[in-house]
Design an enzyme around this catalytic site. Structure first.
Site, mmCIF file in Angstrom:
data_model
loop_
_atom_site.group_PDB
_atom_site.id
_atom_site.type_symbol
_atom_site.label_atom_id
_atom_site.label_comp_id
_atom_site.label_asym_id
_atom_site.label_seq_id
_atom_site.Cartn_x
_atom_site.Cartn_y
_atom_site.Cartn_z
ATOM 1 C CE LYS A 127 -1.737 1.595 4.117
ATOM 2 N NZ LYS A 127 -1.514 3.012 4.442
ATOM 3 C CG ASN A 128 2.115 2.754 3.590
ATOM 4 O OD1 ASN A 128 0.974 3.118 3.296
ATOM 5 N ND2 ASN A 128 2.476 2.454 4.829
ATOM 6 C CB CYS A 153 -5.457 10.549 12.105
ATOM 7 S SG CYS A 153 -3.904 9.698 12.180
ATOM 8 N NE ARG A 202 0.050 10.093 10.609
ATOM 9 C CZ ARG A 202 -0.355 9.201 9.730
ATOM 10 N NH1 ARG A 202 -1.583 8.742 9.766
ATOM 11 N NH2 ARG A 202 0.463 8.769 8.805
ATOM 12 C CG ASP A 241 2.829 1.356 9.711
ATOM 13 O OD1 ASP A 241 2.388 2.190 10.521
ATOM 14 O OD2 ASP A 241 3.164 1.654 8.546
ATOM 15 N NE ARG A 286 -7.196 4.279 5.640
ATOM 16 C CZ ARG A 286 -6.439 5.126 6.317
ATOM 17 N NH1 ARG A 286 -6.725 5.408 7.556
ATOM 18 N NH2 ARG A 286 -5.390 5.703 5.754
HETATM 19 N N1 EPU Z 1 6.467 14.214 11.502
HETATM 20 C C1 EPU Z 1 6.699 15.510 11.869
HETATM 21 N N2 EPU Z 1 6.577 16.478 10.901
HETATM 22 C C2 EPU Z 1 6.257 16.182 9.622
HETATM 23 C C3 EPU Z 1 6.025 14.838 9.266
HETATM 24 C C4 EPU Z 1 6.149 13.878 10.228
HETATM 25 O O1 EPU Z 1 6.986 15.797 13.022
HETATM 26 O O2 EPU Z 1 6.175 17.105 8.803
HETATM 27 C C5 EPU Z 1 6.597 13.159 12.516
HETATM 28 C C6 EPU Z 1 5.339 12.324 12.692
HETATM 29 O O3 EPU Z 1 4.412 12.944 13.558
HETATM 30 C C7 EPU Z 1 5.890 11.031 13.232
HETATM 31 C C8 EPU Z 1 7.217 10.903 12.483
HETATM 32 O O4 EPU Z 1 7.548 12.217 12.057
HETATM 33 O O5 EPU Z 1 6.141 11.164 14.590
HETATM 34 C C9 EPU Z 1 7.188 9.992 11.285
HETATM 35 O O6 EPU Z 1 6.089 10.325 10.436
HETATM 36 P P1 EPU Z 1 6.158 10.098 8.864
HETATM 37 O O7 EPU Z 1 6.064 11.409 8.181
HETATM 38 O O8 EPU Z 1 7.332 9.244 8.557
HETATM 39 O O9 EPU Z 1 4.824 9.287 8.607
HETATM 40 P P2 EPU Z 1 3.874 9.387 7.349
HETATM 41 O O10 EPU Z 1 4.657 9.622 6.117
HETATM 42 O O11 EPU Z 1 2.748 10.305 7.646
HETATM 43 C C10 EPU Z 1 4.050 6.851 6.733
HETATM 44 C C11 EPU Z 1 3.104 5.732 6.530
HETATM 45 C C12 EPU Z 1 2.510 5.329 7.878
HETATM 46 C C13 EPU Z 1 3.649 4.908 8.798
HETATM 47 C C14 EPU Z 1 4.679 6.050 8.906
HETATM 48 C C15 EPU Z 1 5.898 5.658 9.712
HETATM 49 C C16 EPU Z 1 2.247 6.054 4.322
HETATM 50 C C17 EPU Z 1 1.118 6.432 3.429
HETATM 51 N N3 EPU Z 1 2.046 6.146 5.626
HETATM 52 O O12 EPU Z 1 3.293 7.929 7.302
HETATM 53 O O13 EPU Z 1 1.693 4.202 7.627
HETATM 54 O O14 EPU Z 1 3.148 4.611 10.073
HETATM 55 O O15 EPU Z 1 5.109 6.435 7.597
HETATM 56 O O16 EPU Z 1 6.527 4.545 9.155
HETATM 57 O O17 EPU Z 1 3.297 5.656 3.835
HETATM 58 C C18 EPU Z 1 -0.107 2.727 7.961
HETATM 59 O O18 EPU Z 1 0.191 2.193 6.875
HETATM 60 O O19 EPU Z 1 -0.929 2.241 8.768
HETATM 61 C C19 EPU Z 1 0.543 3.992 8.322
HETATM 62 C C20 EPU Z 1 0.061 4.801 9.266
#
Ligand code: EPU
Length: 433
Positions: free
Chosen positions: A35-36, A129, A134, A320, A412
């Site tokens: 998915k990701n 969320c 996030r 995850d 999802r």
């Molecule tokens: N963060 C910040 N600022 C930002 C972005 C992120 O502080 O601008 C923080 C977040 O709050 C978190 C950490 O950095 O504490 C990591 O977040 P990240 O941005 O890496 O997460 P994401 O890109 O929003 C993706 C996956 C998530 C998975 C995370 C961590 C996708 C679509 N989503 O989310 O997947 O948990 O990376 O590996 O790729 C899931 O599949 O169930 C899922 C939630």
């Protein structure tokens, strides 16, 4: 009075899994496309006018949401089997509305891609969320460094740029590198003028795959899979073909299903090097894990041992998979400690597990799991994707019946979960009300 579409949506929302637990799972489970990875690749396809073909996609609600969002922007897509054909030639819309973005945070990827394609974007601010606040500060900082002007108005991010220019960007936040910010900056930087260097970039496998896809579209990205990404901007990209890799989180979930039911499963079509942190912990718990030609075999029987886990960005133990391994540790006598290093608030499943007889206490980002002999079936509610998967696993091991409601969260990110589990001996049924 409901329209046909509303009735359909209501049905999906009301779907439940009814699980009669306590049966060791035996057999083979085939893992679907990640998915990701599919999500950023689908968005990346709009960086050209040509058609791109993405194969090995899974039938997932999140991917359908992404396709609907791109449709609003003028992108035509077609799915045949597990092949997605994307024709972005009519993509001239630049507004991603709240109703679509709120369904899925990955929608925010269109920000970088639209800046790269049209030099402007208006994208609903995704908000928090159930797994945490996030923020997207790193996404916005990275795009601003490339030269985008960004303002937030009425819940929307409004961005525009006369031109994007490569620069050096540090993308790490307090919880480590951000996957999403790395994606967004890559999408904007591939067609920027000059060289962009992303330091402390995410090293997750989907970033490597995205870089491979973009490179096959004509981009010049080096260093994917390491914390330093070097992107040499190019003027034009063209269409490309790419096969999505197997979903490592789905694979880890079913490996744990094998262990929590003290069963014997062959997890087919998975990439071992993406699962090392999970395999190491499952071995420490006492599971027997062996590599076969066509997959990874997972066997377990009592007694198993408690362990301590800290979630971390790749190659660390994935957040995850935290709810799923928590369900397993809830059934392993002794004390296990799970520290959530990525989303300190991702514990919404704990109160539901405790309703099933688990003994788990959370203090800040730390969960202390006192394993019990057996969980007992109960009605529980999924509140998010991975937490929901954890509850299903708990139900598979519990005595008597567990009913997991709100399985639309699980849909999802897991293709046909109930069918895959039923094929290996689980007594699980989807029931629509
Ligand atoms: N963060 C910040 N600022 C930002 C972005 C992120 O502080 O601008 C923080 C977040 O709050 C978190 C950490 O950095 O504490 C990591 O977040 P990240 O941005 O890496 O997460 P994401 O890109 O929003 C993706 C996956 C998530 C998975 C995370 C961590 C996708 C679509 N989503 O989310 O997947 O948990 O990376 O590996 O790729 C899931 O599949 O169930 C899922 C939630």
């Amino acid at each position: 009075m409901y329209s046909v579409v509303q009735i359909k949506i209501k049905r999906v929302i009301m779907d439940k899994f009814v699980i009669n637990g306590g049966k060791p799972l035996e057999g083979e489970i085939e893992i679907s496309g990640a998915k990701n990875e599919a999500l950023p690749l689908t968005v990346a396809s709009i960086l050209t006018d040509d058609v791109s073909i993405i194969s090995n996609i899974s039938d997932l609600a999140d991917l359908r949401s992404m396709i609907s969002l791109l449709e609003v922007l003028g992108v035509k897509s077609e799915i045949k089997g597990n092949v997605l054909r994307i024709d972005p030639s009519g993509c001239d819309g630049y507004e991603a509305p709240y109703d679509l973005v709120r369904k899925m945070r990955a929608s925010v990827y269109v920000l970088g891609a639209l800046l790269g394609r049209l030099g402007r974007a208006k994208v609903s601010f995704p908000g928090g969320c159930v797994i945490g606040t996030r923020p997207i500060d790193l996404h916005l900082m990275g795009l601003e460094k490339l030269g985008a002007r960004i303002k937030i108005e009425h819940g929307y991010i409004i961005a525009d740029a006369d031109k994007l220019v490569g620069t050096e960007i540090f993308l790490s936040g307090i919880h480590g590198p951000s996957v999403g910010a790395t994606v967004n900056v890559m999408l904007a930087a591939v067609k920027a003028e000059g060289v962009t260097v992303i330091k402390e970039a995410s090293c997750e496998p989907q970033i490597t795959e995205l870089a491979d896809f973009l490179n096959s579209m004509g981009a010049k990205i080096e260093g994917a899979g390491t914390p330093v990404l070097i992107i040499h901007g190019v003027k034009e990209l063209h269409g490309a073909k790419h096969e999505v890799i197997p979903d490592r989180i789905e694979a880890a979930t079913y490996m744990i299903a094998g262990v929590i039911t003290r069963g014997n499963l062959l997890i087919k079509n998975c990439i071992v090097k993406h699962l090392e942190a999970v395999i190491e912990k499952l071995r420490e718990i006492g599971a027997e894990i062996t590599y076969e030609d066509d997959g990874v075999r997972v066997k377990a029987k009592d007694p198993l041992k408690p362990v301590n886990i800290r979630t971390a960005p790749f190659p660390g133990f994935p957040t995850d998979v935290q709810p799923q391994i928590m369900s397993l540790l809830a059934t392993v006598p002794g004390i296990s400690v799970i520290t959530e290093g990525v989303y300190p608030d991702r514990f919404i499943h704990v109160s539901e597990l405790n309703r099933m007889g688990a003994d788990i206490k959370v203090d800040n980002a730390v969960a202390v799991v006192k394993g019990v002999e057996k969980l007992s079936g109960a009605p529980v509610m999924a509140s998010e994707l991975r937490g929901g998967a954890g509850l299903v696993l708990a139900g598979l091991s519990a005595i008597n019946q567990t009913v997991v409601s709100r399985v639309y969260h699980i849909d999802r990110g897991y293709e046909s979960m109930e069918k895959k589990l039923a094929n290996v001996g689980a007594d699980i049924k989807r029931v629509s009300e």
